[in-house]
Design an enzyme around this catalytic site. Structure first.
Site, PDB file in Angstrom:
ATOM      1  N   GLU A  45      38.766  34.399  35.788  1.00  0.00           N
ATOM      2  CA  GLU A  45      38.909  35.715  36.403  1.00  0.00           C
ATOM      3  C   GLU A  45      40.041  36.503  35.748  1.00  0.00           C
ATOM      4  OE1 GLU A  45      39.125  37.388  41.030  1.00  0.00           O
ATOM      5  OE2 GLU A  45      39.535  35.284  40.583  1.00  0.00           O
ATOM      6  N   LYS A 114      33.537  42.588  41.465  1.00  0.00           N
ATOM      7  CA  LYS A 114      33.655  41.573  42.500  1.00  0.00           C
ATOM      8  C   LYS A 114      33.261  42.173  43.850  1.00  0.00           C
ATOM      9  CE  LYS A 114      36.943  37.950  43.931  1.00  0.00           C
ATOM     10  NZ  LYS A 114      38.303  37.398  43.697  1.00  0.00           N
ATOM     11  N   CYS A 174      35.085  33.924  41.951  1.00  0.00           N
ATOM     12  CA  CYS A 174      36.061  33.201  42.776  1.00  0.00           C
ATOM     13  C   CYS A 174      35.758  33.261  44.275  1.00  0.00           C
ATOM     14  CB  CYS A 174      37.465  33.725  42.476  1.00  0.00           C
ATOM     15  SG  CYS A 174      38.775  32.580  43.000  1.00  0.00           S
TER      16      CYS A 174
END
Length: 707
Positions: A45, A114, A174
């Site tokens: 990330e 995200k 994540c």
């Protein structure tokens, strides 16, 4: 259509704002993946800028520089011929997003923002970014230099998937894995066969079990290939990102990287038979759900195959399934803080470490962690790690021949670690002085031994000279206030002495170029929670590797290290009574930590977990412990312990605002700076409504009434 493909994921030791170094490591991972015959490379990330940039994400520069480095990557033809998935922050319509950029042969295929942001504990992503709406896809207008190279002004940004000639892949980032309805669920029902997860997930004790169960579970029911990438190392803050990149097929591990490593780049690859995914999904119940799921994902098509086609080496077979590899908590303590210390030392350009070594288990643990670091470094040298070799030469070559290399962990420790026993003639015992000296000798540290009596008496006499009042310890008839003030003089003197020695010991040892040592703190998480320490004493340091580790876990680590590191001296530290040695020792009195605190370290750990992890206030904690401790204590004893804990927690909370930055390892850490956001000026708990409610319950129980 081919069945076999080789895919790669990786762990990278990225560093916040190290754009050039980060790009070099990204390219190295791509080159390694290509050399292994892989057709897909997944990275961690925000890998271009580093995950831990914090409020720098609010600055324009970080977006400008990220695009500059992405352009460098896209125009580097040595990185072509493989589908790459890289992470960076991106601005779109005046909003900031945490994004994946998926590219092939120098051209961007998709920008995937995200969807669900990490925003608790150590994470504050919603301070910097906003979440993207699921399945929304828009046009993104590229910066002019990128547009010229791309040959178009726009690319797609949004929650879409990539359709190759032979399969379909989608990206998670994540935190999305940790949500109840993770994106991979709907993606799998829409025919996505390969999932990537790019993470910035930090190490905490016993956390890998949870992370691994989620990764395995992501494809155990729905089928698919899951590639997990993670940061590794100290990104510039309290967290250590522990790597452990892995590839999973249908809930089974086929490749797993190291959890703790000094490798800046670690590529994990596996040969996949995509037909296994399709076979696993041939079930009517899954098929029915796929037909009734929400709107389909928009597909971005590319004329590229991840598989080798039908013309492949018949000797190549899919990677074998393997069991998970999970460290014991003792091994995690030996490895995580040690790797964090090495990263901090080499990147700070300091000359080494300094530890005030008291002869107690806390400073012993800190010293043993540095020795563990030296052992890990020596293993990396043995394995041929050139980055580590260069760092060792810089640190040790300043003393003598630049080409000299240590042959043992003790030799390396002697150049890096400096310890000092700072005793008092009437307070310090021969046992603690001897333990400190022998531990330093066994691990190879450069050790000094001194008494601070002259400094203590000089400071003590200042008050007498100014006011005529002479304070005394309580064993000599002094009040509680006098006793505490005299203890604090010693504690704070040790802090000043530590920094004095840390600055000049390299000069004393004729280290070329001078340089200062990093002072290491040794306050454990339970002492911080209780406030059982002097503000600005030797718990005040540059960094603290044990500041978020419990006394219980430290003892487990030391028992383990006693055998694994062949250090029998450590057994003496385990059996010693914890003591600050700040009061005079008499024939019938020796200061004891647990007696001073009015609670055991084991009880402190329980209070900490209930307060932070279970989110219980005083009253709720009391009700829980009434049941949990019913075999040990009566209601009034439970009440007294709960009230004592919260009273001292509250009156000492201000100390946490100044505590040394500590390696994060424990879920109940009271770290004020980011993890545990609480007031530091509390109303008096003993007159609080919570305590009155506790007393009310105790009274009813003692009268035999129900509650």
């Amino acid at each position: 259509m081919g069945r076999l493909m080789k895919l790669a994921t990786c762990s990278l030791n990225q560093w916040a704002l190290d754009f050039e170094g980060n790009l070099a490591r990204i390219k190295q991972s791509i080159h390694q993946a290509k050399s292994q015959g892989c057709t897909l490379r997944v990275g961690p990330e925000l890998e271009i800028c580093g995950y831990g940039c914090l409020d720098h994400f609010l600055e324009e520069d970080i977006y400008t520089h990220s695009w500059e480095k992405l352009l460098d990557l896209l125009t580097d033809e040595s990185c072509h011929g493989i589908l790459i998935d890289v992470g960076m922050p991106i601005q779109h319509k005046n909003n900031r997003y945490n994004c994946r950029v998926i590219a092939l042969d120098g051209k961007i295929l998709l920008i995937r923002p995200k969807l669900f942001l990490a925003n608790d504990g150590n994470y504050r992503e919603m301070r910097y970014f906003i979440p993207w709406r699921p399945k929304l896809v828009e046009d993104f207008y590229l910066p002019e230099p990128i547009a010229r190279h791309q040959g178009s002004h726009t690319v797609k940004i949004g929650d879409a998937v990539i359709q190759t000639k032979d399969t379909c892949l989608g990206a998670e980032t994540c935190e999305e894995l940790f949500t109840p309805r993770a994106p991979h669920i709907e993606m799998s029902l829409d025919g996505v066969e390969i999932f990537t997860n790019s993470s910035g997930s930090h190490h905490s004790l016993r956390k890998l079990d949870q992370r691994m169960s989620l990764i395995l579970g992501a494809t155990a029911l729905s089928g698919g290939v899951y590639l997990y990438a993670n940061q590794q190392g100290c990104d510039g803050d309290r967290l250590y990102y522990d790597g452990c990149a892995m590839i999973v097929v249908n809930g089974k591990i086929v490749a797993q990287g190291s959890q703790f490593s000094l490798n800046d780049v670690e590529v994990v690859s596996a040969v996949i038979d995509i037909q296994e995914v399709r076979s696993a999904r041939f079930a009517p119940s899954r098929g029915l759900q796929s037909l009734t799921t929400q709107a389909a994902y928009q597909r971005v098509e590319t004329d590229f195959s991840l598989s080798w086609g039908l013309d492949f080496d018949p000797s190549v077979t899919p990677s074998e399934k393997r069991p998970p590899r999970i460290h014991l908590p003792e091994e995690e303590i030996a490895s995580g803080p040690a790797c964090w210390l090495w990263d901090y030392l080499r990147r700070s350009k300091a000359a080494g470490f300094f530890i005030p070594l008291s002869g107690g288990i806390d400073s012993c643990s800190t010293a043993t962690l540095v020795f563990s670091m030296c052992r890990i470094v020596m293993q990396a040298l043995k394995d041929g790690n050139k980055q580590v070799e260069g760092d060792v030469k810089r640190l040790t070559g300043a003393f003598e021949d630049p080409e000299w290399m240590p042959k043992t962990a003790q030799e390396l420790c002697n150049k890096i670690l400096h310890t000092c026993y700072m005793g008092m003639e009437t307070q310090s015992s021969q046992e603690t002085r001897s333990r400190a000296e022998r531990l330093a000798k066994d691990i190879g540290a450069y050790h000094t031994d001194l008494n601070i009596d002259s400094v203590f008496h000089a400071e003590k006499n200042l008050l007498t000279q100014a006011t005529g009042f002479e304070p005394n310890f309580k064993v000599h008839g002094g009040t509680v206030a006098e006793n505490l003030a005299l203890q604090n003089i010693q504690a704070r003197t040790r802090m000043v002495t530590a920094y004095y020695f840390a600055q000049l010991l390299p000069t004393v040892r004729n280290r070329k170029g001078g340089g200062s040592l990093l002072v290491l703190g040794s306050g454990n998480v339970d002492e911080c929670l209780r406030g059982y320490l002097t503000k600005y004493d030797c718990s005040s340091a540059d960094i603290n590797p044990i500041g978020s580790i419990s006394k219980t876990d430290l003892k487990r680590f030391i028992r383990w290290a006693c055998i694994e590191f062949q250090l029998p001296i450590l057994e003496e530290f385990i059996n010693a009574t914890p003591t600050a040695e700040l009061e005079p020792i008499t024939s019938d009195y020796v200061q004891s930590d647990e007696a001073d605190m009015g609670m055991t370290y084991a009880e402190l750990s329980i209070f900490g977990k209930l307060r932070k992890e279970d989110k219980l206030g005083p009253y709720s904690m009391f009700l829980r412990l009434l049941h949990d401790w019913k075999e040990q204590y009566g209601p009034r004893e439970v009440a007294d312990k709960v009230k004592r804990f919260h009273h001292f927690y509250a009156i000492n909370r201000h100390k946490m605002t100044t505590m040394t930055p500590a390696y994060h390892a424990e879920g109940y850490s009271p770290d004020d700076n980011r993890f545990d956001l609480r007031p530091f000026l509390y109303p008096a708990f003993f007159s609080s409504w919570s305590f009155k409610k506790i007393d009310e319950v105790v009274d009813k129980l003692e009268k035999g009434q129900s509650i």
